[in-house]
Design a protein around this motif. Structure first.
Motif: not given
Lengths: 123, 298
Positions: A42-60
């Protein structure tokens, strides 16, 4: 579709349905737990989606949370608008996509943009 | 003399031929052969330009009886200009291909993520939304994208016809043909180029995909799908003028009693296409090369 492609779509669906940023663990829990999906997958998939620009990663709160950059409706509207409007430069025919019937002209594109915006606002 | 003849032929092929060929009615009965004819005309025009660039300096040198040094300079200049033409074409092909790939990759990604049919099919993606449309994203990992609106407006037979049309585009790699014409168009300087080949080839490729679809599903469903998807959407009149004309042309081909494709006409067109490429080379370039080999300071 490849297994990873299916997973990308399902993860996006979870993020869209949640309506708020989710941690990897939350996404992992929301996906069907019975299929034995690894947390790291799941982490890998989220990472891939973030690289493709459709998901953003926020630190909270010491945890990374993920959110879709556009709502499902916004993304659909953006894709349709790009698909249906004329080639960006207009001079040459665009060879990237082939339409069943002709594309929308410049006037039509403006009308279409307004219609899509109105449709997105209706929800 | 060779340079003058090649120049005249090149200008004829790039400026005079496209207009009448684009307007000709017989092309509807041989779309595949006519695409090849357009390719032959375009390529022959480029070869003529290269021929002029290479032959003109040599002929001038020979006519004026210039000395060895000047001959070498003329040869180098000619080869340089020819190289510029070739490189310009190749760069244009590369740019068009690159831009198309970027745009397609983005479309593929978004269509996969938004697919409302949950990946039931490897190629077909269905998007939410009432606006009826259908298009394909060509490439090695192709997609056909339909909207829910399309599935609502069309019945099963008509959807099958639309899918067959799109699959024909994808499997015959019509995108490569279209890309090459787009690249040529962009590479040619403005006063010498014509939009006619681009638009003509586009609609001929649509005709080829229509023919593939009607072979499988008959004229009726395809014609109805064209009528249903091309018209005004609600109260929005979106279709630009040239698209409306193209759709009428395709509908006429699918009308009951319209003449089908003509194998003999196709064969004749293929012969002309081959002649346009071969004859100038044999009649003009080979004799010139023969003379030039004696003159060039090699």
């Amino acid at each position: 579709m490849s297994g990873l492609g299916d997973l990308e779509r399902e993860v996006m669906a979870q993020l869209w349905d949640a309506g708020e940023p989710l941690t990897v663990r939350q996404v992992h829990e929301r996906l069907d737990p019975a299929r034995g999906l690894a947390y790291t997958t799941v982490m890998t998939v989220l990472d891939r989606l973030a690289k493709k620009g459709v998901v953003t990663q926020q630190k909270a709160d010491r945890a990374y949370r993920y959110a879709a950059t556009q709502t499902r409706e916004e993304m659909t509207a953006a894709l349709m608008f790009d698909a249906l409007s004329a080639a960006p430069d207009g001079a040459a025919r665009d060879a990237a996509l082939a339409h069943f019937v002709g594309r929308v002209g410049p006037d039509g594109a403006a009308a279409l943009a307004a219609a899509l915006k109105a449709a997105a606002g209706d929800r | 003399m060779t340079a003058l003849l090649l120049g005249a032929l090149g200008l004829t092929l790039s400026l005079i031929v496209p207009g009448p060929l684009a307007r000709a009615r017989w092309t509807a009965r041989a779309p595949g052969a006519t695409v090849v004819l357009w390719q032959s005309v375009t390529l022959a025009a480029v070869l003529c330009a290269l021929g002029v660039v290479l032959a003109a300096p040599e002929e001038l040198v020979r006519a004026h009886g210039a000395d060895q040094t000047f001959g070498v300079a003329a040869l180098v200049a000619a080869l340089g200009v020819a190289a510029v033409i070739v490189v310009r074409l190749l760069v244009s092909v590369g740019l068009v291909a690159y831009r198309s790939r970027v745009r397609r990759a983005r479309h593929r990604l978004l269509a996969d993520l938004l697919d409302a049919h949950a990946g039931l099919d490897d190629v077909v993606r269905v998007l939410d939304g009432g606006l009826p449309f259908a298009y394909c994203v060509p490439g090695r990992s192709p997609r056909i994208v339909l909207s829910q609106g399309t599935l609502r407006v069309l019945d099963t037979q008509q959807v099958a016809a639309v899918l067959a049309h799109e699959r024909a585009h994808l499997s015959a790699r019509h995108d490569v043909v279209m890309e090459s014409f787009t690249a040529f168009y962009r590479a040619v300087p403005a006063p010498l180029r014509s939009r006619a080949p681009l638009d003509a080839v586009h609609i001929l490729l649509e005709a080829l995909a229509d023919d593939a679809a009607r072979r499988r599903h008959g004229n009726g469903p395809l014609r109805e799908a064209l009528q249903a998807l091309g018209g005004p959407v609600g109260d929005l009149e979106l279709e630009p003028h040239d698209a409306a004309r193209e759709r009428r042309w395709r509908l006429d081909r699918l009308a009951p009693g319209a003449p089908g494709t003509d194998a003999r006409l196709s064969a004749a067109i293929y012969a002309v296409a081959a002649a346009i490429l071969v004859l100038p080379t044999v009649l003009l370039v080979v004799p010139w090369l023969d003379r030039a080999m004696h003159t060039w300071p090699l």
